[in-house]
Design an enzyme around this catalytic site. Structure first.
Site, PDB file in Angstrom:
ATOM      1  N   CYS A   1      31.969  23.231  43.941  1.00 40.62           N
ATOM      2  CA  CYS A   1      32.883  24.055  43.949  1.00 40.62           C
ATOM      3  C   CYS A   1      33.354  24.371  42.383  1.00 40.62           C
ATOM      4  CB  CYS A   1      33.956  23.920  44.388  1.00 40.62           C
ATOM      5  SG  CYS A   1      33.925  23.651  46.219  1.00 40.62           S
TER       6      CYS A   1
ATOM      7  N   HIS B   1      31.827  17.195  44.961  1.00 37.24           N
ATOM      8  CA  HIS B   1      33.061  18.146  44.818  1.00 37.24           C
ATOM      9  C   HIS B   1      33.240  18.385  43.433  1.00 37.24           C
ATOM     10  CE1 HIS B   1      34.272  17.538  48.892  1.00 37.24           C
ATOM     11  NE2 HIS B   1      34.053  16.331  48.722  1.00 37.24           N
TER      12      HIS B   1
END
Length: 447
Positions: free
Chosen positions: A193, A150
């Site tokens: 991301c 992430h």
């Protein structure tokens, strides 16, 4: 004269053959690699699957195991949720990519501090930790770094709720590697991301680093390949695309720029980006992933389907499970999953409300300022970074940890906007978090 030309030709031929056959030797150096899956938990199955697959890409192309350093939490292969103990796959009906992977650092040893020690060659700092191995690359070597996890604005995450790596700290490590002459050229692939924010306007083109990210600075990366039996997304779109390309192409001939173009075309869920010393893109992929030839599978014509933005994976997993139970008419389990989905949405609305409340407490009736920081898409500068880092770390430590509550990562752009508008006002947000966040109760797991 003819003899000299002949000897030069023979020397060139022998050098080429040695490089081609060894797979990992460059004309004047070797290939080293660091592979990192920065998450834990079965819901993040895909991250460790990607890294295990990357390990095999390098090994099959001739990079020796003692030149590859791997960091992964290692809680997926033998998770109680895994229907195939000891197995991790990166594609539906795929081979076991977990098999044969040497894991240098697992569990709590997978953290940002150890990662920085690994890439900067700090062997003393890792004595007694994991395998203790670090990069031992030199001035003629090529280094490949692949990180999967992430991310959010200007950072990438590690498994611990309050452990993240910020752009300036990563770039500082890269500069240290350069000063220590730990590479001639380096390639970095980041799956996360907002991964473009790590390098956009930050990475110098003078460091001999070619960086490729899964997404632009304000985009999600995407998971893919839902497996109904495994009950997990098996891969990430960007990672699956570059590895499938490496699996099927001749890496002595294909250049990094050519691979980048293929990945950009195949990755239609986000926009991969390239940064740094772009001229490195003219070099063969094999100079960073190995050149050994082996029987190649034909490139798949079936795209890795079922794409879903990384922040929405927890929702998608529950919905997929619910669909299966509805088909099976499992009433009790249907009720339980519906309750989990409602709780997840409730918790996410709570994050939204908490941020609105924090802004209201911090900035009172200054509606113009609040509107600006909610809607702006500011590009953070290095001069304002300490302000941003302070707010982000306070958010993770006191409000929503990024591992247990990854939805909270979606709010970090607000902190960047605050710091670009007025660094002095950051203190007001710190005080607001101190007042409100201890009252937060997150019910039943991941957001």
């Amino acid at each position: 004269m003819a003899n000299s030309v002949f000897l030069v030709s023979v020397w060139t031929f022998v050098t080429f053959v040695t490089w081609s056959c060894s797979g990992s030797r460059l004309p004047e150096g070797e290939i080293w690699a660091v592979l990192v899956a920065g998450s834990n938990g079965y819901g993040n199955y895909r991250h460790q699957a990607d890294v295990c697959h990357a390990y095999h890409v390098l090994r099959e192309h001739g990079v020796p195991a003692d030149h590859i350093i791997t960091m992964m939490y290692d809680d997926i292969a033998y998770s109680p949720e895994n229907p195939y103990p000891g197995t991790i796959i990166n594609a539906v009906n795929g081979s076991n990519v977990y098999e044969g992977v040497f894991r240098d650092y697992i569990g709590k040893d997978v953290n940002s501090t150890n990662f920085l020690k690994v890439i900067t060659g700090d062997a003393e700092g890792l004595q007694g930790v994991g395998s203790g191995r670090v990069l031992k690359s030199g001035p003629n070597d090529h280094v490949f770094i692949n990180f999967v996890d992430h991310g959010a604005d200007y950072l990438i995450c590690f498994p611990n709720d309050t452990d993240e790596l910020y752009a300036p700290d990563l770039l500082k490590a890269f500069m240290e590697m350069s000063e220590k002459e730990m590479y001639a050229k380096m390639v970095v692939y980041i799956e996360a991301c907002e991964s473009g924010s790590l390098f956009d306007n930050f990475l110098s083109n003078k460091l001999n680093i070619f960086a490729v990210t899964a997404a632009k600075r304000d985009q999600d990366s995407y998971a893919c390949c839902w497996d109904a039996k495994v009950e997990a997304y098996l891969g990430d779109v960007f990672s699956v695309n570059w590895m499938e390309d490496s699996d099927s192409e001749n890496l002595e001939e294909e250049t990094l720029s050519e691979q980048y173009s293929v990945v950009v075309k195949e990755t239609n869920t986000s926009n991969p980006q390239e940064f740094g010393t772009l001229s490195i893109g003219r070099l063969p992929v094999g100079q960073f992933m190995g050149t050994k030839q082996f029987p190649k599978p034909s490139k798949s014509t079936i795209r890795c389907a079922d794409e879903v933005g990384s922040p929405n994976v927890p929702i998608a997993v529950l919905q997929r499970k619910l669909e299966k139970k509805i088909a099976d008419k499992s009433t009790a389990e249907i009720t339980h999953l519906e309750s989990q989905i409602r709780t997840l949405f409730k918790n996410r609305r709570s994050v939204d409300h908490v941020m609105e409340h924090l802004l209201s407490i911090a900035y009172g009736s200054d509606e113009e300022f609040i509107t600006q920081v909610l809607k702006a898409k500011s590009e953070l500068t290095m001069e304002r970074f300490s302000c941003y880092k302070r707010l982000a770390k306070h958010w993770f430590s006191n409000c929503y940890g990024h591992s247990t509550s990854p939805y909270g990562l979606q709010k970090l752009n607000i902190f960047a906007n605050i710091c670009m508008e007025d660094t002095e006002s950051a203190e007001k947000m710190i005080n607001a978090m101190n007042a409100i966040c201890p009252l937060i109760k997150v019910k039943n797991g991941i957001l």
